[in-house]
Write a protein that holds these residues in place. Structure first.
Motif, mmCIF file in Angstrom:
data_model
loop_
_atom_site.group_PDB
_atom_site.id
_atom_site.type_symbol
_atom_site.label_atom_id
_atom_site.label_comp_id
_atom_site.label_asym_id
_atom_site.label_seq_id
_atom_site.Cartn_x
_atom_site.Cartn_y
_atom_site.Cartn_z
ATOM 1 N N ILE B 210 36.567 31.815 29.358
ATOM 2 C CA ILE B 210 35.636 31.779 30.496
ATOM 3 C C ILE B 210 34.565 30.719 30.271
ATOM 4 O O ILE B 210 34.195 29.985 31.187
ATOM 5 C CB ILE B 210 35.020 33.179 30.711
ATOM 6 N N LEU B 213 35.405 27.325 31.375
ATOM 7 C CA LEU B 213 35.372 27.041 32.817
ATOM 8 C C LEU B 213 34.049 26.426 33.236
ATOM 9 O O LEU B 213 33.874 26.043 34.388
ATOM 10 C CB LEU B 213 35.591 28.333 33.616
ATOM 11 N N ASP B 216 28.066 27.560 34.531
ATOM 12 C CA ASP B 216 27.745 28.295 35.751
ATOM 13 C C ASP B 216 28.824 29.316 36.089
ATOM 14 O O ASP B 216 28.529 30.446 36.473
ATOM 15 C CB ASP B 216 27.562 27.325 36.932
ATOM 16 N N ALA B 217 30.096 28.911 35.940
ATOM 17 C CA ALA B 217 31.185 29.848 36.235
ATOM 18 C C ALA B 217 31.112 31.045 35.294
ATOM 19 O O ALA B 217 31.327 32.185 35.704
ATOM 20 C CB ALA B 217 32.533 29.138 36.101
ATOM 21 N N GLU B 219 28.387 32.287 33.745
ATOM 22 C CA GLU B 219 27.261 33.155 34.117
ATOM 23 C C GLU B 219 27.606 33.942 35.381
ATOM 24 O O GLU B 219 27.227 35.111 35.516
ATOM 25 C CB GLU B 219 25.996 32.314 34.353
ATOM 26 N N GLY B 220 28.345 33.310 36.300
ATOM 27 C CA GLY B 220 28.744 33.984 37.530
ATOM 28 C C GLY B 220 29.649 35.173 37.277
ATOM 29 O O GLY B 220 29.723 36.091 38.082
ATOM 30 N N LEU B 221 30.383 35.135 36.161
ATOM 31 C CA LEU B 221 31.243 36.260 35.799
ATOM 32 C C LEU B 221 30.516 37.244 34.886
ATOM 33 O O LEU B 221 31.132 38.158 34.335
ATOM 34 C CB LEU B 221 32.519 35.756 35.112
#
Lengths: 252, 323
Positions: B210, B213, B216-217, B219-221
């Protein structure tokens, strides 16, 4: 669904957002538009708690984004950041599957597999599940990233310029899928768009920004107006009508 | 980054299961272990020779190889760059420096304490490296290994200057050049820490993917970038310090093995990790065994063998991309 109250932010003395307040109801597609540097991406990343405002509060689905634990918030809000370099040798199914991580934390169950399948179907990626990302076109990769955000299963989905570098076919395809996401799955979709006409064609509401302030936040037809758009972009814009659709003529 | 990865070869368009490579690598490992245990100076060993020397050496090679390869994989995920590995980017050199300073401060300290000092120094050194890496333009992935080589060189030079003044040059040599002829029962057991750390790294495998990725991606998860960075750095630095204090710096393993495993299996850390661990074990055990027999009864250090083997493997990777 999303409440923004008196949010301000500056970076090294330069004001990016000044005293922005906005209230977005549940459902529908909301487009964030405005010229470069208007602050639309900054505002979106603050809704997604990727950036902190200097002042003000943001509430998404009843959760104060600054005070909620990230892993809890990840079940209420999904974000597709502006295009990032992805590892090339991850399959489409693996990528979309990571959208379920906030729910299963490493141990996917049957519900997660169903959600991944639904997302892959919804974004037209059936047949591509086992393909590595590096073998896809840029447009297919964006669809896969959007499918990942959809698979996260959150009531709110935020997308930052998902149409970057997409040709007209893929841009249209992606917008149509976002529309379905709101209409059929009942998600609240907020999307930063560069092209005002994509917003005009697909969004229910448009939030138009300029210089770190909101110039207009209204139903699409009200914003697709010559006087309003001239205030947003600072150049004369004419509105033409074709088959009942309003198109902004801003090219010359 | 993606483009750089594509340049690494002519990989398969679809992923393969890790099953076949795992079976093949296990077979290699068994054969090499048998060769390493049964043959050598003194012929077929009696019980004493087996337990004090032959078996510890084979185990040490396996633990070192698996640990270094996985440490490379973790560091590449953290730096989001395929071309870094701990032993070439200052982690090993910082660990050596820490061990040296601990030796000067407390000459009688146990190997465990020295290892701990090495791990702390490695943590500081690697954190500083990753901080510097973030200032490099992401469009130039090859600047990262260049910076790593220079950075490692500076740390090694500082260590050398200190060791020279303290008259500890011969000690520094044992830490800076990987060598296994000194491995005996009672002097390698710290390496079992690598086995525990490998088990721990399985738990963060998904989060490492993760992380790759983008921040930001991730932290978004709901995956905290800072927490993962600390956890990953901790694993890498303890593996590096344990290896440096027992065996010495062994280059290339952390670079070559994850690169080949990615071409074979893919970039999902969870599925690729077993192949990386086994591949590292096979590579180091094979190199050490080769070093023992190439000019029998004398030995070539495993670090030297790997320098040559690693260069050939790397050339092969670059050349097969045209094919």
């Amino acid at each position: 669904m999303i409440e923004i109250e008196a949010v301000s932010c500056s970076i090294r003395g330069a004001s990016i957002l000044s005293d922005v307040s906005l209230s977005l109801g549940a459902g529908g597609v909301t487009a964030l538009v405005g010229p470069n540097g208007a602050g639309k991406s900054t505002l979106l990343s603050m809704m997604a708690r990727l950036r902190r405002p200097d002042r003000g509060t943001i509430t998404v689905a009843g959760h104060d984004v600054a005070a909620t634990r990230p892993r809890v918030l990840a079940r209420h809000l999904a974000v597709m950041p502006q295009d990032a370099a992805l590892p090339g040798r991850l399959t489409v199914a693996e990528l979309v599957g990571f959208g379920r991580f906030p729910h299963h934390r490493g141990r996917p169950g049957p519900a997660d597999r169903v959600a991944v399948e639904e997302a892959i179907t919804a974004f037209g990626l059936v047949g591509f599940e086992g393909r590595f990302l590096e073998t896809l076109s840029g447009g297919q990769r964006q669809l896969a990233r959007a499918a990942m955000a959809f698979a996260q299963g959150t009531p709110v989905v935020l997308l930052d310029e998902p149409l970057n570098n997409l040709d007209i076919v893929h841009a249209r395809q992606l917008m149509a899928r976002l529309r379905l996401m709101a209409d059929e799955a009942g998600r609240t979709v907020v999307v930063v768009l560069h092209d005002i006409n994509h917003a005009g064609a697909w969004a229910d509401r448009i939030v138009a920004m300029r210089g770190g302030r909101i110039v207009a936040a209204a139903p699409t037809d009200e914003v697709m107006d010559e006087a309003v758009l001239e205030r947003v972009y600072g150049v004369p814009v004419r509105i033409a009508s074709a088959d009942g659709e309003r198109i902004a003529l801003h090219f010359r | 980054m993606t483009m750089a990865m594509e340049r690494l070869g002519a990989p398969s368009p679809r992923p393969r299961s890790g099953g076949a490579p795992v079976v093949v690598l296990c077979g290699c490992l068994v054969l090499l272990s048998a060769a390493g245990v049964l043959a050598g100076v003194g012929g077929v060993p009696d019980r004493g020779l087996l337990l004090t020397s032959r078996l510890p050496r084979v185990l040490a090679a396996i633990l070192t190889g698996a640990g270094l390869a996985v440490a490379g994989l973790i560091m590449q995920s953290l730096a989001r760059n395929r071309f870094v590995e701990p032993m070439m980017a200052g982690t090993g050199q910082a660990a050596g420096l820490g061990i040296l300073l601990a030796t000067i401060a407390a000459p009688g300290a146990s190997i465990m304490l020295k290892g701990l000092a090495g791990a702390l120094a490695a943590f500081a050194g690697t954190a500083a490296f990753l901080f510097l890496v973030r200032r490099l333009p992401p469009s130039e992935p090859f600047l990262v290994p260049l910076l790593g080589i220079v950075y490692g060189g500076v740390l090694a030079a500082v260590a050398t200057a200190i060791a020279w003044n303290a008259d500890l040059m011969q000690f520094l040599e044992t830490w800076f050049s990987g060598e296994m002829s000194g491995i005996l029962a009672g002097r390698y057991e710290l390496l079992w820490a690598n086995a525990a750390l490998l088990a721990a790294s399985v738990f963060i495998a998904d989060r490492l993917t993760i992380l790759s990725l983008g921040r930001d991606a991730a932290e978004g998860l709901g995956v905290s970038f800072a927490a993962m960075l600390a956890a990953g750095l901790g694993l890498v630095c303890v593996i590096a310090a344990v290896t440096v204090v027992t065996v010495g710096i062994i280059p290339f393993v952390g670079l070559v093995v994850p690169a080949m495993a990615s071409r074979l299996i893919g970039d999902n850390v969870r599925t690729v990790m077993p192949v990386v661990a086994l591949g590292g074990a096979v590579l180091v055990l094979a190199s050490d065994t080769l070093g023992r027999f190439i000019r029998f009864p004398y030995e070539v250090p495993v670090g030297t063998v790997l320098g040559v083997v690693g260069a050939f493997v790397f050339l092969a990777i670059i050349l097969t991309r045209r094919g």
